[in-house]
Design an enzyme around this catalytic site. Structure first.
Site, PDB file in Angstrom:
ATOM      1  N   ASP A 203       0.863  -1.298  -0.027  1.00  0.00           N
ATOM      2  CA  ASP A 203      -0.046   0.014   0.015  1.00  0.00           C
ATOM      3  C   ASP A 203       0.899   1.153  -0.150  1.00  0.00           C
ATOM      4  O   ASP A 203       0.729   2.015   0.894  1.00  0.00           O
ATOM      5  CB  ASP A 203      -0.914  -0.071   1.093  1.00  0.00           C
TER       6      ASP A 203
ATOM      7  N   LYS B  33     -11.408  -6.056  -3.652  1.00  0.00           N
ATOM      8  CA  LYS B  33     -12.529  -6.252  -3.059  1.00  0.00           C
ATOM      9  C   LYS B  33     -13.843  -6.175  -3.729  1.00  0.00           C
ATOM     10  O   LYS B  33     -14.800  -5.408  -3.392  1.00  0.00           O
ATOM     11  CB  LYS B  33     -12.660  -5.433  -1.973  1.00  0.00           C
TER      12      LYS B  33
ATOM     13  N   PRO C 101     -23.179  -9.772 -10.754  1.00  0.00           N
ATOM     14  CA  PRO C 101     -22.259 -10.798 -11.432  1.00  0.00           C
ATOM     15  C   PRO C 101     -21.457 -10.388 -13.042  1.00  0.00           C
ATOM     16  O   PRO C 101     -20.370 -10.510 -13.083  1.00  0.00           O
ATOM     17  CB  PRO C 101     -23.104 -12.208 -11.889  1.00  0.00           C
TER      18      PRO C 101
ATOM     19  N   PRO D  36      -4.721 -10.796   7.120  1.00  0.00           N
ATOM     20  CA  PRO D  36      -4.447  -9.477   7.572  1.00  0.00           C
ATOM     21  C   PRO D  36      -4.420  -8.958   8.820  1.00  0.00           C
ATOM     22  O   PRO D  36      -5.393  -9.578   9.450  1.00  0.00           O
ATOM     23  CB  PRO D  36      -5.260  -8.585   6.565  1.00  0.00           C
TER      24      PRO D  36
ATOM     25  N   GLY E 142      -2.003  -4.832  15.298  1.00  0.00           N
ATOM     26  CA  GLY E 142      -2.253  -5.131  16.436  1.00  0.00           C
ATOM     27  C   GLY E 142      -2.003  -6.876  16.614  1.00  0.00           C
ATOM     28  O   GLY E 142      -1.850  -7.340  17.680  1.00  0.00           O
TER      29      GLY E 142
END
Ligand code: O7M
Length: 218
Positions: free
Chosen positions: A13, A63, A68, A170, A176
């Site tokens: 990223d 994502k 469809p 992820p 954390g």
């Protein structure tokens, strides 16, 4: 994607093409795949997928979450651009997810469906649906699912639903999550970004995470 060699996927990223290529050049050997998402594709253009995929296997994290036909068109663009894996949301339903599975299979690529995300807000809408989303991924024939390293107990639960499908996870490092806990809970691969890409010494940090993974394997 390489078959569980390092079990690490780099979340790339960053917004600069040069920085992205520099990181892949120095870190490529520590990762089974490089995940490229909207930030880098929007900043660098779709061609960045082709450039990076000539150096390492690329998962395009779009994502995907549409009807469809639109899903199919999105998948085909990313696959033609060099991705060997894609990420889709499961919540639009079987028909949408199956369109992604069909497209990826036609290219010999992998499709991963998101179940529960790693950030705190995922508890609002996604967590109550995570088991259904995992079942939907299996039913649609996805290669695997995305499950949160920030909540290893949820990885265990999702593993109990999906059997031997692949879990990519992820949330390690900056968010954390612990690499060791996620692997012990059943993650096949860890997706790691900022704690490595933003480190003073990214190679040393990648080595550190890799040693944690190795130490937690049975
Ligand atoms: O290690 P980070 O926090 O810098 O990066 C984590 C990457 O994983 C980043 O690219 C996120 O967009 C992505 N991600 C999550 O952090 N949480 C999720 O639930 C799902 C993803 C993801 O990769 O979905 C495919």
């Amino acid at each position: 994607m390489k078959k569980r060699e390092t079990r690490l996927i780099l979340a790339l990223d960053v917004l600069s093409r040069n920085k992205a290529l520099e990181l892949v050049g120095s870190l490529g050997g520590y990762f089974d795949a490089i995940k490229v998402g909207y930030p880098l594709i929007l900043a660098g253009g779709l061609g960045i997928l082709k450039e990076i995929s000539s150096l390492a296997p690329v998962i395009a994290d779009l994502k995907i979450a549409d009807i469809p036909n639109t899903n199919r068109l999105i998948c085909e663009e990313a696959l033609r651009a060099g991705a060997c894996g894609l990420i889709a949301h499961a919540f639009p339903g079987q028909d949408s997810l199956k369109a992604c599975v069909k497209s990826t299979r036609a290219y010999g690529a992998d499709l991963f469906a998101v179940t529960e995300m790693s950030h705190p807000g995922a508890s609002e809408f996604m967590a109550p649906l995570a088991e259904s989303l995992a079942k939907a991924a299996v039913e649609a024939g996805a290669t695997g699912v995305v499950a949160p390293a920030t909540r290893p107990e949820r990885i265990k639960l999702i593993r109990s639903i999906i059997g031997d499908k692949i879990i990519i996870s992820p949330g390690v490092g900056t968010q954390g999550g612990s690499a060791a806990d996620a692997i012990k809970a059943g993650a096949d691969y860890l997706i790691v970004g900022r704690s490595i890409t933003g480190a003073d010494d990214p190679v040393a940090e990648a080595e550190r995470v890799l040693s944690q993974v190795k130490a937690s394997l049975p």
